[in-house]
Design a protein around this motif. Structure first.
Motif, short mmCIF file in Angstrom:
data_model
loop_
_atom_site.label_atom_id
_atom_site.label_comp_id
_atom_site.label_asym_id
_atom_site.label_seq_id
_atom_site.Cartn_x
_atom_site.Cartn_y
_atom_site.Cartn_z
N ASN A 62 -2.88 12.54 -5.21
CA ASN A 62 -1.95 11.64 -4.54
C ASN A 62 -0.63 12.34 -4.23
OD1 ASN A 62 -1.51 8.84 -3.59
ND2 ASN A 62 0.15 8.87 -5.10
N THR A 63 -0.16 13.17 -5.18
CA THR A 63 1.08 13.92 -4.96
C THR A 63 0.92 14.88 -3.78
OG1 THR A 63 1.69 13.78 -7.29
CG2 THR A 63 2.72 15.53 -6.00
N ALA A 105 2.09 14.46 4.00
CA ALA A 105 2.73 13.52 4.93
C ALA A 105 4.18 13.91 5.18
CB ALA A 105 2.63 12.10 4.37
N GLN A 106 4.88 14.27 4.10
CA GLN A 106 6.29 14.65 4.24
C GLN A 106 6.44 15.92 5.06
OE1 GLN A 106 8.41 14.80 0.51
NE2 GLN A 106 9.99 16.15 1.33
N VAL A 118 0.41 7.45 5.94
CA VAL A 118 -0.92 8.06 5.96
C VAL A 118 -1.90 6.98 5.45
CG1 VAL A 118 -0.26 10.49 5.77
CG2 VAL A 118 -0.34 9.08 3.71
N TYR A 119 -3.18 7.34 5.30
CA TYR A 119 -4.17 6.32 4.93
C TYR A 119 -5.00 6.73 3.72
CZ TYR A 119 -3.28 3.57 9.11
OH TYR A 119 -2.68 2.79 10.07
N ASN A 148 2.87 4.42 2.62
CA ASN A 148 4.18 4.82 3.11
C ASN A 148 4.63 6.11 2.43
OD1 ASN A 148 4.39 2.49 4.74
ND2 ASN A 148 5.02 1.29 2.95
N SER A 149 5.70 6.70 2.96
CA SER A 149 6.17 7.99 2.45
C SER A 149 6.64 7.91 1.00
CB SER A 149 7.31 8.51 3.33
OG SER A 149 8.37 7.56 3.39
N ASP A 150 7.03 6.71 0.54
CA ASP A 150 7.45 6.57 -0.86
C ASP A 150 6.27 6.28 -1.79
OD1 ASP A 150 6.79 4.01 -0.14
OD2 ASP A 150 8.75 3.14 -0.62
N GLY A 151 5.05 6.25 -1.25
CA GLY A 151 3.86 6.04 -2.06
C GLY A 151 3.39 4.60 -2.14
N THR A 152 4.16 3.67 -1.64
CA THR A 152 3.72 2.27 -1.66
C THR A 152 2.57 2.08 -0.68
OG1 THR A 152 5.39 1.67 0.00
CG2 THR A 152 5.99 1.41 -2.33
N ARG A 153 1.66 1.15 -1.03
CA ARG A 153 0.45 0.95 -0.23
C ARG A 153 0.39 -0.47 0.31
NH1 ARG A 153 -4.25 3.93 -3.95
NH2 ARG A 153 -3.31 6.02 -3.91
N GLN A 154 -0.07 -0.59 1.55
CA GLN A 154 -0.26 -1.88 2.19
C GLN A 154 -1.70 -1.99 2.68
OE1 GLN A 154 1.69 -2.44 5.98
NE2 GLN A 154 1.74 -4.68 5.76
N LEU A 155 -2.40 -3.03 2.25
CA LEU A 155 -3.77 -3.26 2.68
C LEU A 155 -3.80 -3.61 4.16
CD1 LEU A 155 -6.73 -3.50 1.63
CD2 LEU A 155 -6.28 -5.94 1.31
N VAL A 156 -4.69 -2.95 4.91
CA VAL A 156 -4.85 -3.23 6.34
C VAL A 156 -6.34 -3.42 6.61
CG1 VAL A 156 -2.76 -2.02 7.09
CG2 VAL A 156 -4.90 -0.75 6.86
#
Length: 554
Positions: free
Chosen positions: A447-448, A454-455, A462-463, A480-488
């Motif tokens: 993950n890191t 991405a950065q 990214v996905y 997102n760039s800060d590592g938070t995830r949104q389900l799509v």
């Protein structure tokens, strides 16, 4: 020169010493006499002897090869929907398959209608009934083989390039007599469990809107035992047996825009001990229902994305199976071509097909991994050839294929991977496909690295794919760039093919996911998480159906 008398005394002493030191080896040797203690095998062997002696149409070739295979299949299935059982079925069948080949090992009748005949056989062990079924199937298979052989001889005269390998491999006589196994179930209890599992949504702590959005919910349980008896005129005699179990749960709904959303879960194993306890299974079911509520609210993927993608080990197992399983099996190419085999890796022998850090082995002898039973494992294949571990890809290079008894160029012998469905002949197939990476990374390290890529590329997001269904991610997250995830939702994965395996795998995980695949040819894949350097996520663009005009009953 050693005197002959001294030589025999020395040899006798050596044999005596060996028998004293290794009595288990001597005791383990099995013979035709041992096989004939099984009434079904005895009937098969008697009829095979008669066929090899008497089967010849005047003026035509005798068979050079006959295989008899009888499979005892015991199957129990129960299904339920919305908390109510749809009933159960317990079926026992005995399926006979006869293969007759005429010609010789170099050129035979295989490849057309002469490849085998099926016949249902009586369930009693009456020798005449068994032999009558074998006789009828053998007669038809021989007629088919003669017609197929004539067609092949005519076709060979029309092509310039001769076959690159013999039609059939020579294999050593082999006798293996495993004890038959069967399943013992409390069938009414399983029927009740499956009904309760299919209706678990009724008892979960969820708001009415979440419950009423469920459009279907189902569960099923299947137990299967298969005892295979296989003999050939070459001296191969095999009796083997296996069981497999599976409970599944499925649930579905529609989003407000009409998009169908489906989730499923399965627990699979070689014994009932491998199947989830009911409380654990229901926790998975509840998690699926909760995920549907989240999916209904999730935004659509509108943009087309090209860039890094991280696949969980679960998603990696499905992806690698779809791309590797068919590519590493060697099947006979079309008559008249110079190709070695068919499939994506047909011309890739000795070439790099994966990154140099990744290796792949198919090992039928691997019975468990991490305490989980592997349903793809076996001791003897369906050609009667002992199973072998095959190093397919080493340091990224393809060095082997999975071979049955139909050779291909540079691979004249079977490596014990001829596998058959209940009604089909043996074909090369995976068993326990294990993919490993040198210096594999932990999930946190992957993950890191993922976020760093991405950065470095200046990407806002990214996905990450948690689970797959074909080429469609079931659970897809925009990261997102800060590592938070949104389900799509509403996306497909593209540009992930054999070429991507070679050039787009940036890193792989060190922990392997165990993916068992229930079916006529049970398979197992042990796979890591995959970090892809470049792949595509794009809108699925599927037709959405209208929502129901009124709510479901409560």
């Amino acid at each position: 020169m050693i005197p002959m008398q001294t030589f025999f005394k020395s040899a006798a002493l050596t044999l005596l010493t060996a028998s004293l030191c290794a009595p288990s080896i001597i005791a383990a040797q099995q013979t035709r006499a041992d096989a004939e203690k099984d009434p079904i095998l005895k009937a098969m062997l008697t009829e095979l002897d008669r066929s090899m002696t008497q089967l010849q149409l005047p003026g035509f070739a005798k068979p050079f090869f006959i295989q008899y295979r009888i499979e005892d299949v015991d199957d129990f299935t129960t299904r339920a929907v919305f908390g109510a059982s749809q009933g159960a079925n317990h079926a026992h069948q005995r399926i006979t398959r006869v293969t007759v080949r005429v010609g010789d090992y170099k050129t035979d009748s295989s490849g057309g209608r002469g490849d085998g005949v099926l016949q249902l056989t009586g369930l009693t062990d009456d020798p005449i009934a068994i032999r009558a079924a074998l006789w009828q199937a053998t007669d038809q298979a021989y007629k088919n083989a003669l017609a197929s052989y004539a067609q092949k001889q005519a076709a060979l005269k029309q092509v310039e390039t001769p076959p690159q390998a013999d039609d059939f491999s020579h294999e050593n006589p082999f006798i293996s007599l495993a004890d038959p196994v069967s399943f013992k179930l409390d069938e009414p209890t399983w029927q009740q469990r499956v009904a309760k599992d299919s209706g678990v949504y009724r008892s979960i702590d969820a708001d009415l809107a979440s419950k009423s959005s469920v459009e279907y919910t189902n569960s099923s349980f299947e137990a299967r035992s298969v005892t295979t008896r296989l003999i050939t005129n070459e001296g191969i005699i095999v009796r083997k047996s296996a069981t497999e179990y599976q409970e599944t749960f499925g649930v579905g709904t529609q989003a407000e825009d009409g998009m169908k959303l489906d989730r499923s879960y399965a627990t699979i194993g070689v014994s009932l001990a491998d199947i989830d306890p009911q409380d654990k299974f229901q926790k998975h079911a509840v998690a699926l229902i909760d995920s549907l509520a989240e999916l209904r609210k999730a935004p659509l993927v509108e943009e087309e994305y090209h860039g890094p993608i991280l696949l969980s080990s679960d998603a990696g197992a499905d992806t690698l199976r779809s791309l590797l399983a068919g590519a590493v099996t060697a099947t006979r190419p079309r008559l008249g071509t110079a190709a070695r085999t068919n499939g994506a890796f047909a011309s890739s022998y000795k070439a790099r097909v994966l990154p140099e850090t990744i290796s792949v082995v198919d090992d039928p002898s691997l019975k468990t991994y991490g305490g989980v039973g592997l349903i793809g494992a076996y001791d003897v294949d369906d050609d009667g050839v002992p199973a072998q571990a095959v190093k397919l890809i080493t340091a990224g290079r393809l060095e082997n294929y999975l071979i049955a008894r139909e050779p291909v160029k540079d691979f004249p012998q079977s490596n014990g991977h001829g596998r058959a469905g209940l009604t089909t002949g043996p074909r090369p197939n995976i068993s326990v496909l294990k993919i490993t990476a040198d210096n594999g990374l932990s999930d946190d390290e992957l993950n890191t690295k993922f976020l760093q890529m991405a950065q470095d590329r200046g990407l806002k997001n990214v996905y990450y794919i948690a689970t797959m269904a074909g080429d469609a991610p079931r659970l897809l997250y925009r990261v997102n760039s800060d590592g938070t995830r949104q389900l799509v939702r509403g996306a497909v994965l593209a540009d992930v093919d054999q070429r991507a395996l070679r050039s787009s795998i940036e890193a792989a995980g060190k922990d392997l996911f165990v993916a068992n695949y229930f079916g006529d040819i049970p398979q197992t894949v042990l796979a890591p998480a995959l970090l892809l350097d470049d792949a595509t996520v794009k809108r699925a663009n599927e037709k959405n159906d209208k929502l129901p005009f009124y709510p479901p009953p409560q």
